[in-house]
Design a protein around this motif. Structure first.
Motif, PDB file in Angstrom:
ATOM      1  N   ALA A  47      25.580  38.849  35.019  1.00 60.31           N
ATOM      2  CA  ALA A  47      25.868  39.655  36.205  1.00 60.31           C
ATOM      3  C   ALA A  47      27.367  39.775  36.438  1.00 60.31           C
ATOM      4  CB  ALA A  47      25.194  39.039  37.431  1.00 60.31           C
ATOM      5  N   ALA A  48      28.101  38.710  36.150  1.00 65.33           N
ATOM      6  CA  ALA A  48      29.554  38.739  36.344  1.00 65.33           C
ATOM      7  C   ALA A  48      30.193  39.825  35.496  1.00 65.33           C
ATOM      8  CB  ALA A  48      30.147  37.378  35.997  1.00 65.33           C
ATOM      9  N   ARG A  49      29.607  40.094  34.344  1.00 64.23           N
ATOM     10  CA  ARG A  49      30.159  41.123  33.455  1.00 64.23           C
ATOM     11  C   ARG A  49      29.656  42.525  33.820  1.00 64.23           C
ATOM     12  NH1 ARG A  49      32.014  44.764  31.575  1.00 64.23           N
ATOM     13  NH2 ARG A  49      32.466  45.310  29.412  1.00 64.23           N
ATOM     14  N   ASN A  50      28.437  42.615  34.293  1.00 59.36           N
ATOM     15  CA  ASN A  50      27.822  43.937  34.424  1.00 59.36           C
ATOM     16  C   ASN A  50      27.541  44.393  35.848  1.00 59.36           C
ATOM     17  OD1 ASN A  50      27.690  44.313  31.646  1.00 59.36           O
ATOM     18  ND2 ASN A  50      25.768  43.189  31.480  1.00 59.36           N
TER      19      ASN A  50
ATOM     20  N   LYS B 229      27.686  44.392  42.335  1.00 55.77           N
ATOM     21  CA  LYS B 229      27.293  43.652  43.540  1.00 55.77           C
ATOM     22  C   LYS B 229      27.708  42.185  43.429  1.00 55.77           C
ATOM     23  CE  LYS B 229      23.248  42.607  46.396  1.00 55.77           C
ATOM     24  NZ  LYS B 229      21.768  42.767  46.525  1.00 55.77           N
ATOM     25  N   PHE B 230      27.550  41.620  42.235  1.00 58.79           N
ATOM     26  CA  PHE B 230      27.923  40.217  42.022  1.00 58.79           C
ATOM     27  C   PHE B 230      29.420  40.024  42.246  1.00 58.79           C
ATOM     28  CE2 PHE B 230      29.607  36.847  39.353  1.00 58.79           C
ATOM     29  CZ  PHE B 230      28.753  35.783  39.635  1.00 58.79           C
ATOM     30  N   ILE B 231      30.225  40.940  41.728  1.00 63.56           N
ATOM     31  CA  ILE B 231      31.675  40.837  41.874  1.00 63.56           C
ATOM     32  C   ILE B 231      32.066  40.955  43.346  1.00 63.56           C
ATOM     33  CG2 ILE B 231      33.871  41.943  41.299  1.00 63.56           C
ATOM     34  CD1 ILE B 231      32.565  42.765  38.617  1.00 63.56           C
ATOM     35  N   THR B 232      31.419  41.875  44.069  1.00 65.44           N
ATOM     36  CA  THR B 232      31.696  42.034  45.499  1.00 65.44           C
ATOM     37  C   THR B 232      31.371  40.755  46.258  1.00 65.44           C
ATOM     38  OG1 THR B 232      31.178  44.389  45.342  1.00 65.44           O
ATOM     39  CG2 THR B 232      31.174  43.409  47.541  1.00 65.44           C
ATOM     40  N   GLN B 233      30.218  40.168  45.946  1.00 66.66           N
ATOM     41  CA  GLN B 233      29.814  38.925  46.605  1.00 66.66           C
ATOM     42  C   GLN B 233      30.791  37.797  46.281  1.00 66.66           C
ATOM     43  OE1 GLN B 233      25.807  37.742  45.686  1.00 66.66           O
ATOM     44  NE2 GLN B 233      26.062  35.688  46.525  1.00 66.66           N
TER      45      GLN B 233
ATOM     46  N   GLN C 123      38.747  46.822  42.207  1.00 67.82           N
ATOM     47  CA  GLN C 123      39.147  47.879  41.283  1.00 67.82           C
ATOM     48  C   GLN C 123      39.737  47.301  40.001  1.00 67.82           C
ATOM     49  OE1 GLN C 123      37.313  50.241  43.166  1.00 67.82           O
ATOM     50  NE2 GLN C 123      38.669  51.402  41.841  1.00 67.82           N
ATOM     51  N   LYS C 124      40.591  46.276  40.145  1.00 70.62           N
ATOM     52  CA  LYS C 124      41.229  45.682  38.963  1.00 70.62           C
ATOM     53  C   LYS C 124      40.214  45.000  38.062  1.00 70.62           C
ATOM     54  CE  LYS C 124      45.878  44.995  40.798  1.00 70.62           C
ATOM     55  NZ  LYS C 124      46.950  44.036  41.109  1.00 70.62           N
ATOM     56  N   ILE C 125      39.220  44.336  38.670  1.00 73.60           N
ATOM     57  CA  ILE C 125      38.199  43.646  37.872  1.00 73.60           C
ATOM     58  C   ILE C 125      37.390  44.645  37.062  1.00 73.60           C
ATOM     59  CG2 ILE C 125      36.088  42.249  38.006  1.00 73.60           C
ATOM     60  CD1 ILE C 125      37.323  40.909  40.487  1.00 73.60           C
ATOM     61  N   ARG C 126      37.141  45.823  37.647  1.00 72.29           N
ATOM     62  CA  ARG C 126      36.328  46.825  36.948  1.00 72.29           C
ATOM     63  C   ARG C 126      37.163  47.644  35.962  1.00 72.29           C
ATOM     64  NH1 ARG C 126      33.663  47.402  42.147  1.00 72.29           N
ATOM     65  NH2 ARG C 126      34.973  49.193  42.644  1.00 72.29           N
TER      66      ARG C 126
ATOM     67  N   LEU D 125      38.127  34.864  34.103  1.00 74.14           N
ATOM     68  CA  LEU D 125      38.276  34.577  32.676  1.00 74.14           C
ATOM     69  C   LEU D 125      36.971  34.807  31.924  1.00 74.14           C
ATOM     70  CD1 LEU D 125      40.529  31.380  32.788  1.00 74.14           C
ATOM     71  CD2 LEU D 125      41.102  33.535  31.661  1.00 74.14           C
ATOM     72  N   ILE D 126      35.849  34.499  32.566  1.00 75.78           N
ATOM     73  CA  ILE D 126      34.547  34.775  31.954  1.00 75.78           C
ATOM     74  C   ILE D 126      34.381  36.276  31.739  1.00 75.78           C
ATOM     75  CG2 ILE D 126      32.049  34.799  32.405  1.00 75.78           C
ATOM     76  CD1 ILE D 126      32.389  32.034  33.697  1.00 75.78           C
ATOM     77  N   ILE D 127      34.692  37.072  32.787  1.00 82.04           N
ATOM     78  CA  ILE D 127      34.569  38.528  32.674  1.00 82.04           C
ATOM     79  C   ILE D 127      35.501  39.058  31.588  1.00 82.04           C
ATOM     80  CG2 ILE D 127      34.897  40.716  33.891  1.00 82.04           C
ATOM     81  CD1 ILE D 127      34.214  39.193  36.491  1.00 82.04           C
ATOM     82  N   TYR D 128      36.742  38.551  31.563  1.00 79.75           N
ATOM     83  CA  TYR D 128      37.718  38.993  30.562  1.00 79.75           C
ATOM     84  C   TYR D 128      37.237  38.660  29.152  1.00 79.75           C
ATOM     85  CZ  TYR D 128      42.058  39.203  27.874  1.00 79.75           C
ATOM     86  OH  TYR D 128      43.003  39.490  26.916  1.00 79.75           O
ATOM     87  N   SER D 129      36.729  37.452  28.954  1.00 77.78           N
ATOM     88  CA  SER D 129      36.268  37.025  27.624  1.00 77.78           C
ATOM     89  C   SER D 129      35.118  37.891  27.142  1.00 77.78           C
ATOM     90  CB  SER D 129      35.845  35.553  27.663  1.00 77.78           C
ATOM     91  OG  SER D 129      36.918  34.721  28.041  1.00 77.78           O
TER      92      SER D 129
END
Length: 752
Positions: A249-252, A255-259, A277-280, A313-317
């Motif tokens: 969920a952290a990658r895709n 809603k998870f990122i917002t939470q 915005q930066k995360i996406r 870092l998880i999302i980036y990896s």
């Protein structure tokens, strides 16, 4: 032929600024053909609809324009028939590729594109033959990207050569056919790799002088039992699956990122929206965000922000490696959990090093030196990769803690605390020194690391305490100099007065004595013991300020350095332990046998060992070029499915050792690896003996033995209590990207 050299590849032809979508353009052209071909037109139109989405419509239209359509659209019957024949061949290629899970764009962009001029020159008969060859290769899991392969006269010899490559045989780096076949094999394992990306990986090494494997290392086949695994605790799988879903969920999941952002109290609504915005955005934008947050953490550490950085870092990896995300999403529990372990134990640290670059944490170390008024140890420490830096800091904390404990125990044992007698015997391990000739800690030169740790064993006697000093050294049989002739005088350790021949004062350290052809230069063991006791006594009598600084250093490293550099939160560390328990299983022989072949190999195919072994060593070209790295392909049931790396390391005195760096395999491969490993060691022993190696070693770190948990576990639990070499060993030329070099080592075999 490398893609960058293919300047003759045609560009896509346009049909004007207001042209329709590519597939509609093709259908429009079909409609313009004579009515006599309505039946074939309808059949091809249906096939066109059936393959929609199998590849880029633009690429499909480009190749059709190039091969089938002349500037003046054919109207007469002969031209129309020829066009339909060519179009049918192209659509058959797409259909065959789709059925074999191959991206047709690779064939269009390279293989067929490169043959276009030949097809236009030699006509339909040539294209028909080329089309048949392409479909034949596709149906045999080969992606025809090179003209040398497509136009080869003996297709069976190509199939035979492909099987040789999949079985681990060496690659000719100058053969376009071998390169093409190697790509086909790698693609079958990791479909995410593009042909351009593949060529980028090999262009720098294709003509390089790759060092040969030493002749002493021969091919080996080991017969062992096949086993099946039975998970011990299935209840834990449910708990781990929830964490797995969080990672996905952290990658895709937006809603998870917002939470996740809403849980951080330190940021306002405007900043929260900007962070979303930066995360996406791209991985580069996310990397800049992580870097800026880490800079703030160095100045003002906040636990919530650090946990947030871990998620980023998880999302980036996962953005940087789609294959890793696919493995995590895999329904097979072992593949999925092994990928999560890989992500948390390796990839996050690699990502952190990539994002921060060299010297990023220098400010944190400068603050340490200024506040504690101490000197630095290894000046290159801030330039090291994050995982290496963390391991060295942890080792320093361990040395400092051992020093503080050893000092207290030494004083207690010598009776300086006023205690009478001992409750029970105990031993004191001494692995640090104040001798300036010894190697300093990585962080500071406050303490030094002994090359040969000492052990004082304190025993109960009848009336007086008895002491024994053990000195680890390779120059005595059994590895130790042992004496019961130790007594306490004035709170310090000394030889018993009865040994008058050994009472002469010895001020030199053991570094001042020379060794000639491995002959010990001391006149007696007693002189060595006096030197060791002098070193031990220096720890007792040193300035009290040293102990205060050492205590503060441990606290500073733990609370103000490690928790910033180490991306893993306490919650994640606990989850890793749960994952390890969830992966625990029992092995049951199936009654079948399997052959495991080890083929010594150093060629360009090993550049792609990370795809085969499912690990994180992509683009580490030096692993192949290093003269002291020895690689084996692991072949099971006639398929290359992993690799093993040995390192030829040495110590200051010139003694050499063979170190198992990694044994990385596709985690689906199951065999009795405890048995396999024992047999491989037996194969190595006579080689090591003949070639003059002193030890065969493995890293004292279960997670670094293999990326497959069942391999690491079965090997490590058998040898984890083995002795360690007293001396420090390293790789020459130095290269810390080999992960095992950051660990202590366990002795599997010692040359007698």
């Amino acid at each position: 032929m490398p893609p960058e050299n293919r300047n003759h590849i045609h560009k896509h032809k346009t049909f004007g600024n207001n042209r329709p979508q590519p597939l509609e353009e093709i259908r429009k052209r079909l409609v313009m053909l004579p009515k006599a071909f309505n039946s074939r037109k309808m059949s091809l139109s249906k096939k066109l609809s059936g393959i929609a989405g199998s590849c880029s419509d633009e690429y499909l239209l480009n190749i059709i324009n190039k091969i089938c359509i002349k500037p003046d659209w054919p109207i007469n019957t002969n031209d129309a028939s020829l066009l339909l024949n060519k179009l049918e061949i192209i659509l058959n290629i797409v259909e065959s590729a789709r059925n074999n899970c191959i991206d047709p764009e690779i064939i269009f962009k390279f293989g067929l594109n490169l043959c276009a001029d030949r097809i236009l020159t030699e006509g339909h008969a040539c294209f028909k033959k080329i089309g048949e060859n392409i479909i034949f290769y596709i149906n045999n899991k080969i992606i025809p990207a090179e003209t040398a392969l497509i136009l080869h006269s003996d297709r069976n010899s190509i199939i035979k050569r492909y099987h040789e490559i999949t079985e681990g045989r060496s690659i000719d780096p100058l053969s376009d056919i071998d390169i093409n076949l190697l790509f086909s094999f790698i693609y079958s394992i990791s479909p995410g790799i593009s042909y351009s990306q593949f060529w980028d990986s090999i262009k720098d090494i294709r003509k390089a002088a790759v060092p040969d494997m030493p002749q002493a290392f021969k091919e080996l086949t080991i017969k062992t039992d096949k086993v099946e695994r039975v998970i011990k605790n299935r209840a834990l799988l449910l708990k781990v699956s929830e964490y797995r879903n969080e990672i996905i969920a952290a990658r895709n999941n937006r809603k998870f990122i917002t939470q996740l952002l809403n849980e951080i109290r330190q940021i306002n609504k405007k900043t929260r929206y900007a962070l979303q915005q930066k995360i996406r955005d791209s991985a580069e934008s996310l990397a800049l965000l992580i870097k800026n947050l880490l800079k703030k953490q160095i100045k003002n550490y906040q636990k919530e922000i650090q946990e947030f950085i871990e998620k980023l870092l998880i999302i980036y990896s996962l953005k940087s490696d789609p294959q890793l995300l696919q493995d995590i999403e895999n329904p097979d529990n072992e593949i999925s959990l092994s990928a999560i372990k890989n992500l948390l134990e390796e990839r996050l640290f690699d990502s952190l090093s990539k994002i921060t670059g060299a010297n990023f944490f220098n400010e944190a170390f400068e603050n340490l030196y200024n506040e504690l008024n101490i000197n630095c140890g290894d000046k290159v420490l801030p330039y090291m990769p994050a995982n290496v830096m963390i391991n060295l800091i942890k080792q320093d904390i361990k040395y400092c803690s051992n020093f503080l404990k050893a000092r207290k125990d030494l004083i207690d044992a010598a009776g300086r605390t006023g205690k009478k007698g001992l409750n029970k015997p105990f031993s004191i391990n001494i692995d640090v020194s104040l001798n300036c000739n010894e190697r300093p800690l990585a962080v500071t030169d406050l303490l030094r690391i002994r090359k040969r740790p000492a052990v004082i064993e304190v025993k109960e006697g009848h009336n007086n305490k008895q002491y024994a000093v053990k000195v680890q050294t390779p120059y005595f049989f059994g590895g130790y100099a042992v004496s019961d002739k130790i007594t306490v005088k004035g709170g310090l350790y000394t030889l018993d007065q009865r040994h008058k021949t050994a009472e002469k004062k010895v001020d030199k350290t053991d570094d001042d004595f020379l060794f000639d052809n491995d002959i010990f230069a001391f006149n007696s063991q007693d002189e060595l013991l006096i030197i060791e006791l002098n070193e031990i006594n220096r720890l007792i009598t040193a300035d009290e300020e040293l102990y205060k600084k050492t205590t503060k250093l441990v606290q500073y490293l733990e609370k103000r350095i490690l928790r910033i550099i180490n991306p893993l939160s306490g919650k994640t560390k606990k989850m890793l332990k749960i994952i390890d328990k969830a992966l625990e299983y029992t092995l049951h022989p199936t009654g079948e046998k399997t052959d495991i072949k080890f083929i010594p190999t150093k060629d360009i195919s090993m550049l792609f060992k990370s795809y085969i072994g499912k690990d994180c060593s992509k683009s580490m070209i030096w692993h192949i070029l290093h003269p002291k790295s020895y690689l084996y392909k692991i072949v099971i049931e006639k398929r290359w499915c992993g690799y093993l790396t040995l390192l030829d390391i040495e110590n200051r005195s010139g003694s050499r050792a063979l170190l198992f760096d990694v044994i990385n395999l596709d985690p689906k491969i199951i065999a009795d690896w405890s048995d396999v490993f024992d047999k491989f060691i037996n194969y190595l022993k006579p080689i090591a003996q003949k070639e003059g190696y002193r030890y065969i070693l493995i890293p004292d770190n279960m997670s670094h033995i293999s990326n497959s948990h069942y391999i690491s576990n079965s090997i490590y639990k058998k040898y984890k209590k083995n002795n360690k070499p007293a001396e420090a060993f390293g790789l020459i030329p130095e290269d810390n990207t080999f992960q095992s070099l950051n660990d202590a080592f366990l002795i599997l075999w010692e040359n007698s």
